[in-house]
Design a protein around this motif. Structure first.
Motif, PDB file in Angstrom:
ATOM      1  N   LYS A 274       0.841  -1.204   0.000  1.00  0.00           N
ATOM      2  CA  LYS A 274       0.000   0.000   0.000  1.00  0.00           C
ATOM      3  C   LYS A 274       0.876   1.254   0.000  1.00  0.00           C
ATOM      4  N   LYS A 275       0.349   2.297  -0.641  1.00  0.00           N
ATOM      5  CA  LYS A 275       1.102   3.567  -0.697  1.00  0.00           C
ATOM      6  C   LYS A 275       0.748   4.418   0.521  1.00  0.00           C
ATOM      7  N   LEU A 276       1.778   4.722   1.292  1.00  0.00           N
ATOM      8  CA  LEU A 276       1.613   5.529   2.501  1.00  0.00           C
ATOM      9  C   LEU A 276       2.357   6.840   2.286  1.00  0.00           C
ATOM     10  N   VAL A 277       1.657   7.943   2.440  1.00  0.00           N
ATOM     11  CA  VAL A 277       2.279   9.249   2.237  1.00  0.00           C
ATOM     12  C   VAL A 277       2.252  10.005   3.561  1.00  0.00           C
ATOM     13  N   ILE A 278       3.383  10.579   3.936  1.00  0.00           N
ATOM     14  CA  ILE A 278       3.507  11.253   5.230  1.00  0.00           C
ATOM     15  C   ILE A 278       3.951  12.694   4.998  1.00  0.00           C
ATOM     16  N   LEU A 279       3.088  13.631   5.364  1.00  0.00           N
ATOM     17  CA  LEU A 279       3.410  15.061   5.226  1.00  0.00           C
ATOM     18  C   LEU A 279       3.908  15.570   6.568  1.00  0.00           C
ATOM     19  N   THR A 280       5.116  16.087   6.600  1.00  0.00           N
ATOM     20  CA  THR A 280       5.650  16.526   7.900  1.00  0.00           C
ATOM     21  C   THR A 280       5.978  18.021   7.908  1.00  0.00           C
TER      22      THR A 280
ATOM     23  N   ALA B 196       1.616  16.774  -5.068  1.00  0.00           N
ATOM     24  CA  ALA B 196       0.164  16.660  -5.238  1.00  0.00           C
ATOM     25  C   ALA B 196      -0.173  15.334  -5.926  1.00  0.00           C
ATOM     26  N   GLU B 197       0.608  14.981  -6.922  1.00  0.00           N
ATOM     27  CA  GLU B 197       0.393  13.721  -7.650  1.00  0.00           C
ATOM     28  C   GLU B 197       0.527  12.525  -6.676  1.00  0.00           C
ATOM     29  N   ILE B 198       1.555  12.550  -5.875  1.00  0.00           N
ATOM     30  CA  ILE B 198       1.785  11.454  -4.923  1.00  0.00           C
ATOM     31  C   ILE B 198       0.677  11.428  -3.866  1.00  0.00           C
ATOM     32  N   SER B 199       0.241  12.599  -3.435  1.00  0.00           N
ATOM     33  CA  SER B 199      -0.858  12.656  -2.452  1.00  0.00           C
ATOM     34  C   SER B 199      -2.131  12.060  -3.048  1.00  0.00           C
ATOM     35  N   SER B 200      -2.340  12.282  -4.350  1.00  0.00           N
ATOM     36  CA  SER B 200      -3.567  11.803  -4.993  1.00  0.00           C
ATOM     37  C   SER B 200      -3.564  10.281  -5.160  1.00  0.00           C
ATOM     38  N   GLN B 201      -2.393   9.668  -4.971  1.00  0.00           N
ATOM     39  CA  GLN B 201      -2.306   8.206  -5.097  1.00  0.00           C
ATOM     40  C   GLN B 201      -2.212   7.501  -3.749  1.00  0.00           C
ATOM     41  N   ALA B 202      -2.337   8.270  -2.658  1.00  0.00           N
ATOM     42  CA  ALA B 202      -2.114   7.694  -1.329  1.00  0.00           C
ATOM     43  C   ALA B 202      -3.232   6.722  -0.936  1.00  0.00           C
ATOM     44  N   ASP B 203      -2.849   5.560  -0.430  1.00  0.00           N
ATOM     45  CA  ASP B 203      -3.836   4.659   0.181  1.00  0.00           C
ATOM     46  C   ASP B 203      -4.077   5.060   1.629  1.00  0.00           C
ATOM     47  N   ILE B 204      -3.040   5.612   2.247  1.00  0.00           N
ATOM     48  CA  ILE B 204      -3.125   6.082   3.638  1.00  0.00           C
ATOM     49  C   ILE B 204      -2.312   7.375   3.697  1.00  0.00           C
ATOM     50  N   TYR B 205      -2.816   8.372   4.445  1.00  0.00           N
ATOM     51  CA  TYR B 205      -2.119   9.664   4.517  1.00  0.00           C
ATOM     52  C   TYR B 205      -1.901  10.031   5.969  1.00  0.00           C
ATOM     53  N   VAL B 206      -0.717  10.526   6.273  1.00  0.00           N
ATOM     54  CA  VAL B 206      -0.403  10.897   7.652  1.00  0.00           C
ATOM     55  C   VAL B 206       0.175  12.319   7.647  1.00  0.00           C
TER      56      VAL B 206
ATOM     57  N   LEU C  31      -2.255  20.197   0.330  1.00  0.00           N
ATOM     58  CA  LEU C  31      -2.011  18.857  -0.250  1.00  0.00           C
ATOM     59  C   LEU C  31      -3.057  17.831   0.182  1.00  0.00           C
ATOM     60  N   VAL C  32      -3.572  17.996   1.406  1.00  0.00           N
ATOM     61  CA  VAL C  32      -4.544  17.022   1.920  1.00  0.00           C
ATOM     62  C   VAL C  32      -5.765  16.945   0.995  1.00  0.00           C
ATOM     63  N   GLN C  33      -6.045  18.051   0.318  1.00  0.00           N
ATOM     64  CA  GLN C  33      -7.208  18.056  -0.580  1.00  0.00           C
ATOM     65  C   GLN C  33      -7.066  17.084  -1.752  1.00  0.00           C
TER      66      GLN C  33
END
Ligand code: OAD
Length: 236
Positions: free
Chosen positions: A2-8, A162-172, A186-188
């Motif tokens: 799964k694709k997990l994206v983490i915005l810090t 934004a592209e990577i965020s749009s493909q996230a299965d889970i976002y943190v 980006l969360v949008q």
């Protein structure tokens, strides 16, 4: 995987001893944004700005990744992880994260004043050459400047983020006051069905309509709790 994206944001590095910007005692209480984080400030007083970032850069060898950074890196065992960070430190990389997008630049890099986003102008500094001085030149002959995205400047990595965020299965989202755009938007891009988790000891202004689960803790403690939850999802 799964694709997990983490915005810090700055809160991610707070437990490593790097000040945040907007908490009480934060960097923007001690320095004026217009003086040290805009191109106009840099043109007015380049030495002040170079010195400000020289001081930030000299802090880096003195700090180390916190448990939170380590746990973010460890998630690569179970997920395809991309970290999108607003931080200009290198603590995610030093903790072992392999895919890190720096939205606001990197303290350990320098570039040309004339063409800051031209990849051929960007150089990496090292522990023997930590400071940028007036008179130091980029390859194109212009004054060397910090590779930092200042307020009012374009954010070259935002489209990829934004592209990577749009493909996230889970976002943190960890340790950002979500004050600064476009990063805060980006969360949008996160798909409606993908769960979103927020780790921050405080409430943050959440402008996206996306539901999220708030782990109201610091980065390290919050990541301990989240890791246990995510391990269960990875096994699904
Ligand atoms: P801020 O200083 O605005 O926000 C820091 C956030 O971290 C707040 O929400 C805090 O509650 C939270 N925080 C504090 N301690 C924490 C901890 N131990 N664990 C987790 N969270 C904690 O920083 P940013 O949102 O990152 O840009 O700021 C965004 C951008 O504004 C920065 O990249 C920088 C700044 O101006 C530039 O310089 C271009």
């Amino acid at each position: 995987m799964k694709k997990l994206v983490i915005l810090t944001g700055a809160g991610m590095s707070a437990e490593s001893g790097i000040s945040t910007f907007r908490d009480s005692g934060g960097l923007w209480e001690q320095h004026r944004v217009e003086d040290v984080a805009t191109i106009e400030g840099y043109m007015r007083n380049p030495k002040l700005v170079l010195d400000f970032y020289n001081e930030r850069r000299r802090q880096l060898p003195l700090v180390k990744p916190c448990r939170g950074h380590e746990l973010v890196a460890a998630l690569e065992q179970w997920f395809d992880v991309t970290v999108i960070t607003q931080n200009v430190d290198d603590l995610h990389e030093r903790a072992g994260s392999t895919k890190v997008i720096h939205l606001h630049g990197e303290l350990m890099k320098a570039t040309s004043t004339d063409e800051p986003n031209d990849p051929t102008q960007i150089v990496t500094l090292d522990e023997d050459h930590m400071d940028i001085h007036i008179g130091d030149k980029a390859a194109d002959g212009s004054q060397l400047r910090p590779f930092i995205v200042w307020f009012g400047e374009a954010v070259p990595e935002i489209e990829r983020a934004a592209e990577i965020s749009s493909q996230a299965d889970i976002y943190v989202v960890i340790g950002t006051s979500l004050n600064v755009y476009p990063a805060a938007g980006l969360v949008q891009f996160v798909p409606d069905h993908s769960p979103v988790y927020l780790i921050d000891p405080k409430d943050v202004p959440w402008s996206s309509g996306h539901r999220y689960r708030h782990i109201k803790k610091g980065a390290s403690e919050g990541m301990e709790e989240l890791t246990e939850m995510l391990k269960l999802i990875a096994e699904d």
